[in-house]
Structures are given as C-alpha cells and as structure tokens.
Design an enzyme around this catalytic site. Structure first.
Site, PDB file in Angstrom:
ATOM      1  N   ASP A 170       0.829  -1.202   0.000  1.00 25.38           N
ATOM      2  CA  ASP A 170       0.000   0.000   0.000  1.00 25.38           C
ATOM      3  C   ASP A 170       0.866   1.255   0.000  1.00 25.38           C
ATOM      4  O   ASP A 170       2.097   1.174   0.092  1.00 25.38           O
ATOM      5  CB  ASP A 170      -0.931  -0.022   1.212  1.00 25.38           C
ATOM      6  CG  ASP A 170      -2.292   0.585   0.923  1.00 25.38           C
ATOM      7  OD1 ASP A 170      -2.383   1.451   0.037  1.00 25.38           O
ATOM      8  OD2 ASP A 170      -3.272   0.203   1.600  1.00 25.38           O
ATOM      9  N   GLU A 203      -0.025  -0.284  -5.252  1.00 26.91           N
ATOM     10  CA  GLU A 203      -1.035   0.785  -5.293  1.00 26.91           C
ATOM     11  C   GLU A 203      -0.387   2.089  -5.754  1.00 26.91           C
ATOM     12  O   GLU A 203      -0.915   3.175  -5.548  1.00 26.91           O
ATOM     13  CB  GLU A 203      -1.695   0.935  -3.923  1.00 26.91           C
ATOM     14  CG  GLU A 203      -2.223  -0.377  -3.388  1.00 26.91           C
ATOM     15  CD  GLU A 203      -3.567  -0.265  -2.704  1.00 26.91           C
ATOM     16  OE1 GLU A 203      -4.015   0.864  -2.454  1.00 26.91           O
ATOM     17  OE2 GLU A 203      -4.167  -1.322  -2.432  1.00 26.91           O
ATOM     18  N   TRP A 204       0.720   1.961  -6.403  1.00 32.25           N
ATOM     19  CA  TRP A 204       1.566   3.054  -6.869  1.00 32.25           C
ATOM     20  C   TRP A 204       0.798   4.121  -7.644  1.00 32.25           C
ATOM     21  O   TRP A 204       0.792   5.303  -7.252  1.00 32.25           O
ATOM     22  CB  TRP A 204       2.680   2.413  -7.677  1.00 32.25           C
ATOM     23  CG  TRP A 204       3.741   3.248  -8.269  1.00 32.25           C
ATOM     24  CD1 TRP A 204       3.821   4.613  -8.322  1.00 32.25           C
ATOM     25  CD2 TRP A 204       4.920   2.745  -8.914  1.00 32.25           C
ATOM     26  NE1 TRP A 204       4.970   4.993  -8.975  1.00 32.25           N
ATOM     27  CE2 TRP A 204       5.663   3.862  -9.344  1.00 32.25           C
ATOM     28  CE3 TRP A 204       5.406   1.471  -9.175  1.00 32.25           C
ATOM     29  CZ2 TRP A 204       6.872   3.737 -10.028  1.00 32.25           C
ATOM     30  CZ3 TRP A 204       6.610   1.347  -9.842  1.00 32.25           C
ATOM     31  CH2 TRP A 204       7.333   2.472 -10.260  1.00 32.25           C
ATOM     32  N   PRO A 205       0.101   3.795  -8.760  1.00 36.14           N
ATOM     33  CA  PRO A 205      -0.567   4.870  -9.512  1.00 36.14           C
ATOM     34  C   PRO A 205      -1.722   5.511  -8.760  1.00 36.14           C
ATOM     35  O   PRO A 205      -2.026   6.692  -8.977  1.00 36.14           O
ATOM     36  CB  PRO A 205      -1.045   4.167 -10.784  1.00 36.14           C
ATOM     37  CG  PRO A 205      -1.070   2.723 -10.456  1.00 36.14           C
ATOM     38  CD  PRO A 205      -0.009   2.490  -9.437  1.00 36.14           C
ATOM     39  N   LEU A 206      -2.370   4.769  -7.861  1.00 39.19           N
ATOM     40  CA  LEU A 206      -3.451   5.343  -7.058  1.00 39.19           C
ATOM     41  C   LEU A 206      -2.965   6.532  -6.248  1.00 39.19           C
ATOM     42  O   LEU A 206      -3.629   7.578  -6.175  1.00 39.19           O
ATOM     43  CB  LEU A 206      -4.015   4.261  -6.127  1.00 39.19           C
ATOM     44  CG  LEU A 206      -4.929   4.723  -4.989  1.00 39.19           C
ATOM     45  CD1 LEU A 206      -6.188   5.374  -5.533  1.00 39.19           C
ATOM     46  CD2 LEU A 206      -5.273   3.547  -4.083  1.00 39.19           C
ATOM     47  N   TYR A 207      -1.793   6.405  -5.655  1.00 41.99           N
ATOM     48  CA  TYR A 207      -1.258   7.479  -4.816  1.00 41.99           C
ATOM     49  C   TYR A 207      -0.476   8.510  -5.614  1.00 41.99           C
ATOM     50  O   TYR A 207      -0.263   9.626  -5.150  1.00 41.99           O
ATOM     51  CB  TYR A 207      -0.375   6.878  -3.719  1.00 41.99           C
ATOM     52  CG  TYR A 207      -1.167   6.140  -2.676  1.00 41.99           C
ATOM     53  CD1 TYR A 207      -1.669   6.805  -1.558  1.00 41.99           C
ATOM     54  CD2 TYR A 207      -1.440   4.784  -2.809  1.00 41.99           C
ATOM     55  CE1 TYR A 207      -2.409   6.134  -0.604  1.00 41.99           C
ATOM     56  CE2 TYR A 207      -2.185   4.106  -1.859  1.00 41.99           C
ATOM     57  CZ  TYR A 207      -2.668   4.782  -0.760  1.00 41.99           C
ATOM     58  OH  TYR A 207      -3.415   4.115   0.178  1.00 41.99           O
ATOM     59  N   ASP A 231     -10.599   2.656  -3.248  1.00 44.23           N
ATOM     60  CA  ASP A 231     -11.030   1.370  -2.713  1.00 44.23           C
ATOM     61  C   ASP A 231     -12.473   1.078  -3.113  1.00 44.23           C
ATOM     62  O   ASP A 231     -13.326   1.968  -3.112  1.00 44.23           O
ATOM     63  CB  ASP A 231     -10.970   1.377  -1.181  1.00 44.23           C
ATOM     64  CG  ASP A 231      -9.562   1.249  -0.648  1.00 44.23           C
ATOM     65  OD1 ASP A 231      -8.613   1.282  -1.440  1.00 44.23           O
ATOM     66  OD2 ASP A 231      -9.413   1.124   0.586  1.00 44.23           O
TER      67      ASP A 231
END
Length: 419
Positions: A170, A203-207, A231
């Site tokens: 995460d 979850e790299w591109p999400l953040y 999510d």
C-alpha cells in the site's frame, strides 16, 4: 474503530545512496521479471468484508485472526473455490503487532495470530493454496501499524522466510512523490533478491495520480498488478465509479496490461449486502472483460448459492483467465447503453452490453454483428453464446446480421463469440 484514510499521507523521505541509484538504473527494466501472474491473480482478500476488526473477544468469527484465515482456507478447498481457480488467500492490513521485534522484523499480533505467519503459510500451502500478505511503502500502514519505509530488504526477506506468495504493498503515510516511487521500485528489487516467487501487488498509480500522470510503462516493469482508483465498497455507487474511471482513462491503461502486468480495479464484493443480483452480474462480467485480478472479499461461510455459482462460473472465469492476456475496453456508449469487448485467444471475442439506467424495465438493444471485434469477430460468421446473466446457446450468426438482447437496469449481458 476509526481507521486512518487510505488517502492520508504523512512525510517519509527515502535516503538512497548513489550506488543504489546506479543499481536501479541497471536493473530497472528487469526489476520484476518474476514470471508470475501470467493470468490475473484469483483468490480471497479480507479487507472490504472484514476491514480492521481487532475485537476477537466480542467478534471472534469476524476479527482479523489466524482462525479467520484458516477457516477461509478450509472452505476454499471444500467448497470448490480452489478448483475454480481462486488459489490465493490474502491478508490485508491489521495483521501486525504494534511494534517490530527486537531484530527489526515485522511480527504478527501475538494474540490474534498466536502461531505466527509462517505456521499459517504452511497450513495454507498444505491445502494447495498460496498466502498473500500486506505491507506499506511509508512509515505506517493505512491503519497505523508499522510501515516498511527504511526496512524494505528486511521485510522482503521476512516475507520470503515465512513462505509468503503475494505482497500487497500500500501507499499510505508517504507524501513525497520521489519517496513513493523509489519505495515501490526498491521493494520490487528486494523481493527479487530473496529468490522466492512473490506476486507484487502495488497501489503506486493510485497514490501518484494526484501529483502527476503515472508512467504505466515504468509501473509495469516493477508490479504484477496495480490499483488505479479508490477502494471498492459494497455499494453500487462504488462499482459505477470504478467503471466510469476506467472508461475515461482506458486509453492510458489498456495497452500496458498483459501477462504478468494487470490493472486492478479492486476486490469483488459479490456475495455481500450492497449489490442487487444484476449489479453482481455486472461486476463479474466487467471484471472478466477488464482482465482484472479476481480477489473476492466476502464471507465464504455465509455466501449464497447464487453468488457462489456466479463467482465460480467457469465460462466467465475462462474469459478473465484467457491466455492472450489482452484487456478489454468500452468501444461504444449511446444513450444509456455501454458496449465493451475483449479479444481472446483463438480469434474469439467477449462482448458485454451494460445498461446504465437504474429505473424502468429491461432495455432492448440491437448490435450490428459487423461492428464487433473491430469488424473481425464474426467475419464471415461466428457462433455466439450468452454467458450471463444465464447461459444460452444462440447459434451461428453471419457478419451481416444483428444480435438482439435485453438488459436489465444496472445489469449486463455477457457474450462469447467464436469463429
């Protein structure tokens, strides 16, 4: 328990020596190369259904504990989930003790996981399953447990020593873009250095997206699959938002997906409380079209026979797991209808017709056969089978004909076309 938001990011600075940077520049494009996830990962993940329930005294059957995971492992075998392809049993946040051990290693909470993660991994492996675990690139996990910042190598080796088969990594508590990206890259290298085959779920591109457009070519070098959007929750609004985001950004993300590298729209919430039957069909159908990881988050002890049959539908799973590894896309939107398609192996295609309306009755829709599969799916003809919401053999269609269907509000009809 009030959790810290997964959007909460506190400062973490990654101090990398010049040698490490040179090492990355040499190995970057080969950083992952683990030969894993050649088709989308399938399994079970605790987060959406069980969240961060730590109260084993009041809720012994719902708290995050080794008992929960051992029960799910047993059911994954006895109820046919493993044989259907769901072979990863994944622990999410809240498994850890509040502090690392005296040697700086992560450790499981001793009350909730008294036998430890290695014992749990051995048990899971004895069932013919694989174990996934959770960690975070920053100083703390999203729920406030110890993060991996500054300990990437020791954490990767700890997971390997335990026999872990998948890491969900995460991105909470790290608001430096450089730290975030370097942390994800470093953990990929650290996992490879252990010598153990560990699927790497990022979850790299999400953040990253709030700061700048992700470089998906870079991301696919390091991650087996990656989250792009918020999510998922057990609600139709959540599923709609994920699908809407995917349509808007599909030109960025579809082409980078393929064997070993997948876009992850998050968990399947089929079998819970928030979706109607037609909405559950829509999630299953579109996750198959999108070549998404199929990670359920539900209670396998209580799931209905209808939801179980949908999740174990071998024809739909075959589309999701198709070895060609091409992600599908939405190619037409008119009024309240979307048409999605996905190329499959052996010149086959999957087509999904989705009704965006949430009122009224079933919507009739007519498709020109010649428009499907970029004009190639049925040229000069093809055999069409409806797979969802129920299986119907529709027969042979020539290229010049039309296909007529009816789609329930918020529902989807899924077809397979074979030459």
């Amino acid at each position: 328990m009030k959790l810290l938001s997964r959007d909460t990011r506190l400062v973490c600075e990654l101090a990398l020596c010049p040698l490490a940077l040179v090492f990355w520049s040499i190995l970057g494009v080969r950083a992952l190369d683990n030969g894993l996830a050649r088709t989308p990962t399938m399994g079970w993940l605790h987060w959406e259904r069980f969240m961060c329930n730590l109260d084993c005294q009041e809720e012994p059957d719902a708290c995050i504990s080794e008992q929960l995971f051992m029960q799910m492992a047993e059911l994954m075998v006895s109820d046919g989930w493993r044989d259907a392809g769901y072979d990863y049993l994944c622990i999410d946040d809240c498994w850890m003790a509040p502090e690392r051990d005296s040697k700086g290693r992560l450790q499981a909470d001793p009350q909730r996981f008294p036998s430890g993660i290695k014992h749990l991994a051995n048990y899971v492996h004895s069932k013919g399953l694989k174990l996934g675990i959770y960690a975070d690139v920053g100083n703390k996990t999203c729920a406030g447990f110890p993060g991996s910042f500054g300990s990437y190598d020791i954490d990767a080796q700890t997971f390997a020593d335990w026999g872990v088969d998948l890491l969900k990594f995460d991105g909470c508590h790290c608001d430096s873009v450089v730290s975030l990206e370097n942390g994800y890259k470093y953990m990929a290298l650290a996992l490879n250095r252990t010598g153990r085959s560990i699927v790497y779920s990022c979850e790299w591109p999400l953040y990253l997206r709030p700061f700048h457009k992700p470089n998906y070519t870079d991301i696919q070098y390091y991650c087996n699959h990656w989250r792009n959007f918020d999510d998922v929750y057990d609600s139709w609004e959540s599923i709609k938002n994920i699908l809407s985001w995917t349509v808007v950004y599909q030109k960025e993300i579809v082409e980078v997906a393929g064997p070993g590298s997948w876009n992850d729209p998050d968990m399947l919430v089929i079998g819970n409380f928030g979706l109607s039957w037609d909405q559950q069909v829509t999630q299953m159908a579109l996750w198959a079209i999108m070549a998404a990881p199929l990670l359920m988050s539900n209670d396998l002890r209580q799931i209905s026979s209808q939801a179980k049959a949908l999740l174990q539908n071998k024809d739909v799973i075959a589309i999701n797991q198709d070895p060609l590894g091409k992600q599908g896309y939405c190619f037409r939107k008119e009024n309240h209808i979307e048409v999605w398609e996905r190329p499959l192996s052996n010149l086959a295609w999957a087509v999904a017709v989705r009704n965006l309306q949430e009122i009224g009755g079933p919507c009739p829709y007519t498709i020109q056969i010649s428009s499907l599969g970029r004009g190639l799916a049925c040229n000069p003809g093809c055999i069409i089978t409806q797979l969802l919401p129920e299986k119907v053999h529709l027969g042979f269609y020539e290229w010049t004909l039309t296909l007529k269907t009816r789609v329930n509000p918020s529902g989807t009809v899924l077809f397979r076309l074979e030459r």
